[in-house]
Design an enzyme around this catalytic site. Structure first.
Site: not given
Ligand code: CA2
Length: 152
Positions: A90, A103, A26
């Site tokens: 929804d 994302h 991320y």
């Molecule tokens: O890639 C993305 O932006 C997601 O929406 C992020 C979600 C994940 O469940 C999707 O599949 C894809 C998860 C967000 C969690 O974010 C974190 C960031 C830093 C550390 C831990 C979690």
């Protein structure tokens, strides 16, 4: 185009942790950085942004319902709810606001359970795998679509 020049930026569960863990997935930018990026991008087009992050599905749904009264569109990273939530779909469908789904990671290149999005078919804009920069892309493309300059 609606008279409103306000966008709602929604970030779903766990995105408050941005920049603190899993930088290989991320990146290192924080949620505050994301909100600044979206505000600055929107401002270039004369749009304001109301930003909300929540770890609770119902809070996100309430915010979408409220946006019907003031927003031109929604930029949303639904987090894990992307892959589970008919209720979020929804809510977005019921307020009839155009939305950009974004994302940070490339959900199509990750685990099979991340490769389906309940929101994708209804989205005016869908951005995945551009990192945090994807929020700039999503915001710009949504505003262009609102302005009739592009089909998103
Ligand atoms: O890639 C993305 O932006 C997601 O929406 C992020 C979600 C994940 O469940 C999707 O599949 C894809 C998860 C967000 C969690 O974010 C974190 C960031 C830093 C550390 C831990 C979690």
């Amino acid at each position: 185009m609606t008279d409103s020049r306000t966008l709602l930026l929604l970030n779903g569960p766990n995105l408050n942790l941005l920049g603190t863990r899993q930088p290989e997935v991320y990146g290192t930018q924080t949620l505050a950085d994301v909100e600044t990026l979206v505000r600055e991008t929107a401002a270039q087009f004369g749009f304001d942004v109301k930003a909300l992050q929540s770890n609770h599905e119902g809070v996100l749904i309430d915010a979408i319902h409220e946006a019907r009264d003031y927003a031109a569109g929604v930029v949303i990273n639904p987090g894990g709810l992307t892959h589970t939530s008919v209720a979020l779909l929804d809510a977005l469908s019921s307020v009839d606001l155009p939305y950009a789904e974004i994302h940070i990671s490339d959900i199509n290149a990750r685990e099979p359970f991340r490769q389906h999005s309940y929101l994708k078919d209804g989205a005016t804009v869908h951005v995945t795998g551009e990192g945090v920069e994807g929020y700039r892309t999503a915001t710009t493309r949504l505003i262009q679509a609102l302005s009739g300059q592009a089909d998103g």
